[in-house]
Scaffold this active site. Structure first.
Site, PDB file in Angstrom:
ATOM      1  N   LYS A 113     -31.062  45.402 -43.228  1.00  0.00           N
ATOM      2  CA  LYS A 113     -31.928  44.443 -42.326  1.00  0.00           C
ATOM      3  C   LYS A 113     -32.198  45.279 -41.257  1.00  0.00           C
ATOM      4  O   LYS A 113     -33.070  44.848 -40.321  1.00  0.00           O
ATOM      5  CB  LYS A 113     -31.482  43.156 -42.058  1.00  0.00           C
ATOM      6  CG  LYS A 113     -31.347  42.293 -43.260  1.00  0.00           C
ATOM      7  CD  LYS A 113     -30.726  40.971 -42.836  1.00  0.00           C
ATOM      8  CE  LYS A 113     -30.431  40.061 -44.013  1.00  0.00           C
ATOM      9  NZ  LYS A 113     -29.518  39.080 -43.911  1.00  0.00           N
ATOM     10  N   LYS A 193     -29.485  40.754 -56.552  1.00  0.00           N
ATOM     11  CA  LYS A 193     -28.787  39.508 -56.651  1.00  0.00           C
ATOM     12  C   LYS A 193     -29.767  38.270 -56.477  1.00  0.00           C
ATOM     13  O   LYS A 193     -30.847  38.436 -55.668  1.00  0.00           O
ATOM     14  CB  LYS A 193     -27.683  39.227 -55.803  1.00  0.00           C
ATOM     15  CG  LYS A 193     -28.196  39.379 -54.126  1.00  0.00           C
ATOM     16  CD  LYS A 193     -26.963  39.194 -53.252  1.00  0.00           C
ATOM     17  CE  LYS A 193     -27.644  38.928 -51.733  1.00  0.00           C
ATOM     18  NZ  LYS A 193     -26.553  38.863 -50.811  1.00  0.00           N
ATOM     19  N   LYS A 196     -31.452  33.550 -51.470  1.00  0.00           N
ATOM     20  CA  LYS A 196     -32.337  32.255 -50.796  1.00  0.00           C
ATOM     21  C   LYS A 196     -33.490  32.863 -50.260  1.00  0.00           C
ATOM     22  O   LYS A 196     -34.458  32.034 -50.230  1.00  0.00           O
ATOM     23  CB  LYS A 196     -31.410  31.646 -49.726  1.00  0.00           C
ATOM     24  CG  LYS A 196     -30.168  30.867 -50.111  1.00  0.00           C
ATOM     25  CD  LYS A 196     -29.407  30.677 -48.905  1.00  0.00           C
ATOM     26  CE  LYS A 196     -28.471  29.689 -49.186  1.00  0.00           C
ATOM     27  NZ  LYS A 196     -27.534  29.585 -48.091  1.00  0.00           N
TER      28      LYS A 196
HETATM   29  P1  AMP Z   1     -25.491  32.398 -48.563  1.00  0.00           P
HETATM   30  O1  AMP Z   1     -26.705  32.226 -49.374  1.00  0.00           O
HETATM   31  O2  AMP Z   1     -25.581  33.978 -47.525  1.00  0.00           O
HETATM   32  O3  AMP Z   1     -25.293  31.381 -47.413  1.00  0.00           O
HETATM   33  O4  AMP Z   1     -24.116  32.633 -49.365  1.00  0.00           O
HETATM   34  C1  AMP Z   1     -23.270  31.341 -49.498  1.00  0.00           C
HETATM   35  C2  AMP Z   1     -22.300  31.891 -50.722  1.00  0.00           C
HETATM   36  O5  AMP Z   1     -22.885  32.245 -51.689  1.00  0.00           O
HETATM   37  C3  AMP Z   1     -21.361  33.104 -50.121  1.00  0.00           C
HETATM   38  O6  AMP Z   1     -20.176  33.039 -50.398  1.00  0.00           O
HETATM   39  C4  AMP Z   1     -22.180  34.265 -50.873  1.00  0.00           C
HETATM   40  O7  AMP Z   1     -21.134  35.175 -51.256  1.00  0.00           O
HETATM   41  C5  AMP Z   1     -22.355  33.561 -52.385  1.00  0.00           C
HETATM   42  N1  AMP Z   1     -23.598  33.985 -52.958  1.00  0.00           N
HETATM   43  C6  AMP Z   1     -24.973  34.231 -52.328  1.00  0.00           C
HETATM   44  N2  AMP Z   1     -25.679  34.756 -53.340  1.00  0.00           N
HETATM   45  C7  AMP Z   1     -24.993  34.734 -54.626  1.00  0.00           C
HETATM   46  C8  AMP Z   1     -25.357  35.304 -55.719  1.00  0.00           C
HETATM   47  N3  AMP Z   1     -26.320  35.763 -56.096  1.00  0.00           N
HETATM   48  N4  AMP Z   1     -24.158  35.133 -56.687  1.00  0.00           N
HETATM   49  C9  AMP Z   1     -22.996  34.781 -56.321  1.00  0.00           C
HETATM   50  N5  AMP Z   1     -22.658  34.162 -55.186  1.00  0.00           N
HETATM   51  C10 AMP Z   1     -23.760  34.573 -54.096  1.00  0.00           C
END
Ligand code: AMP
Ligand code: TRP
Length: 324
Positions: A113, A193, A196
């Site tokens: 980023k 991956k 969001k």
């Molecule tokens: P975030 O979306 O960054 O708030 O992530 C929240 C939690 O979801 C964190 O523990 C991330 O490691 C997990 N996470 C986010 N994206 C993925 C994904 N594509 N697969 C598995 N875990 C994920």
């Protein structure tokens, strides 16, 4: 025997998807019976990217509501908004003074980023705030997806460094990363991956998506050449991603899914995956519908008060160790 402490956080940036659920949130819920769990809507992390205040305000409460629908139980676990507990940022500042910039420069999320417009000091020091979240409550274990592994390593380094300079205070936290589901891939590009922030909504399935949307997303999911349903990340990343999803949502194993759908064709298989996802998410959708915004806000407020008290006790020791 005192219970071990578990801490984790979710950013209130909307679009909570099945990757979040399978990689992390499912574990949050499962750990509640055994551990002393502390779960946090990490709203201070979320402001490191440009935001619209009204939308952010809605997303904060929404994140709390989604987590409760998934099964985070405020009667059992400590559950609150990060911004309401100022000890997080105090400890982050202190830990920042023992964090080398070289180590921050090596963080892959930062490197991804750093060059985009809007890169800022908050985004750069984000992993220090995350370390503070975890160490503030003396957590022993942190359930997260695979993408947070490097941040956990920094947290461990900072705990060791603090302990050796100022006195043994922090346990060295272990990540809890599931063997399967720790990295659910995008439905449109199975080499990156599920995220969001992907501008393509077709790349993800949200926890609260309705059955028709889930069917549509899976029908359009990118698969691989050939037609056999086989788990092979190298040759068949798209299909492997769907097999993992199905296994996780049904509790079945990968080999029996291959046996059952090996020759069924992608279309039939995708329909079956859709039904498994719909069924797996149905209880969460129902729980969400039954939650009342005002009640969620009230429970978060109660969590805040408990979290402040607990954090202050810990933080006072850190101040003393550092000579304040
Ligand atoms: P975030 O979306 O960054 O708030 O992530 C929240 C939690 O979801 C964190 O523990 C991330 O490691 C997990 N996470 C986010 N994206 C993925 C994904 N594509 N697969 C598995 N875990 C994920
Ligand atoms: N950085 C994490 C993410 O993007 C969110 C987070 C902030 C977190 N503080 C934390 C996760 C502490 C676990 C523990 O997903």
């Amino acid at each position: 025997m005192t219970k071990k402490t578990v801490f984790s956080g979710l950013q209130p940036t909307g679009n909570v998807h099945i990757g979040n659920y399978l990689g992390a949130l499912r574990n949050w819920v499962a750990l509640q019976d055994t551990y002393d769990c502390i779960y946090c809507v990490v709203d201070l992390h979320a402001i490191t990217v440009p935001l619209d205040p009204a939308e952010f305000h809605r997303d904060r409460l929404e994140a709390a509501k989604v987590l409760m629908a998934v099964g985070v139980d405020p009667e059992q676990s400590l559950f609150y908004f990060q911004s309401q507990v100022p000890q997080h940022t105090e400890l982050a500042w202190m830990l920042g003074t023992i964090t080398g910039t070289g180590q921050l420069n090596r963080m892959t999320q930062w490197k991804d980023k750093a060059d985009v417009a809007g890169a800022n000091l908050g985004l750069y020091s984000y992993p220090v705030l995350m370390a503070a979240d975890i160490l503030l409550f003396r957590a022993d274990a942190v359930p997260v997806g695979e993408d947070q592994k490097q941040h956990l390593e920094l947290t461990r380094d900072l705990a060791l460094r603090f302990n050796s300079r100022f006195g043994e205070e922090f346990p060295i936290p272990d990540p809890i990363i599931p063997e399967h589901g720790a990295r659910i891939m995008s439905l449109q590009d199975p080499t990156s991956k599920m995220s969001k922030s992907d501008p393509d909504e077709g790349s993800r399935i949200l926890i609260l998506d309705d059955p028709d949307t889930i069917r549509k997303r899976l029908k359009r999911a990118v698969t691989d050449s050939g037609r056999d349903v086989r788990h092979d990340w190298e040759e068949k990343p798209g299909v492997s991603n769907l097999i993992e999803m199905m296994a996780l949502f049904t509790g079945g194993d990968i080999a029996s899914i291959e046996d059952e759908y090996g020759d069924a064709g992608y279309g039939t298989f995708k329909d079956a995956v859709a039904e498994a996802v719909i069924e797996g998410l149905a209880p969460i959708r129902r729980a969400y519908r039954d939650l009342d915004d005002a009640e969620v806000a009230r429970l978060m407020q109660r969590g805040t008060l408990d979290a402040r008290t607990r954090a202050e006790g810990h933080q006072q020791r850190v101040r003393e160790l550092m000579g304040f």
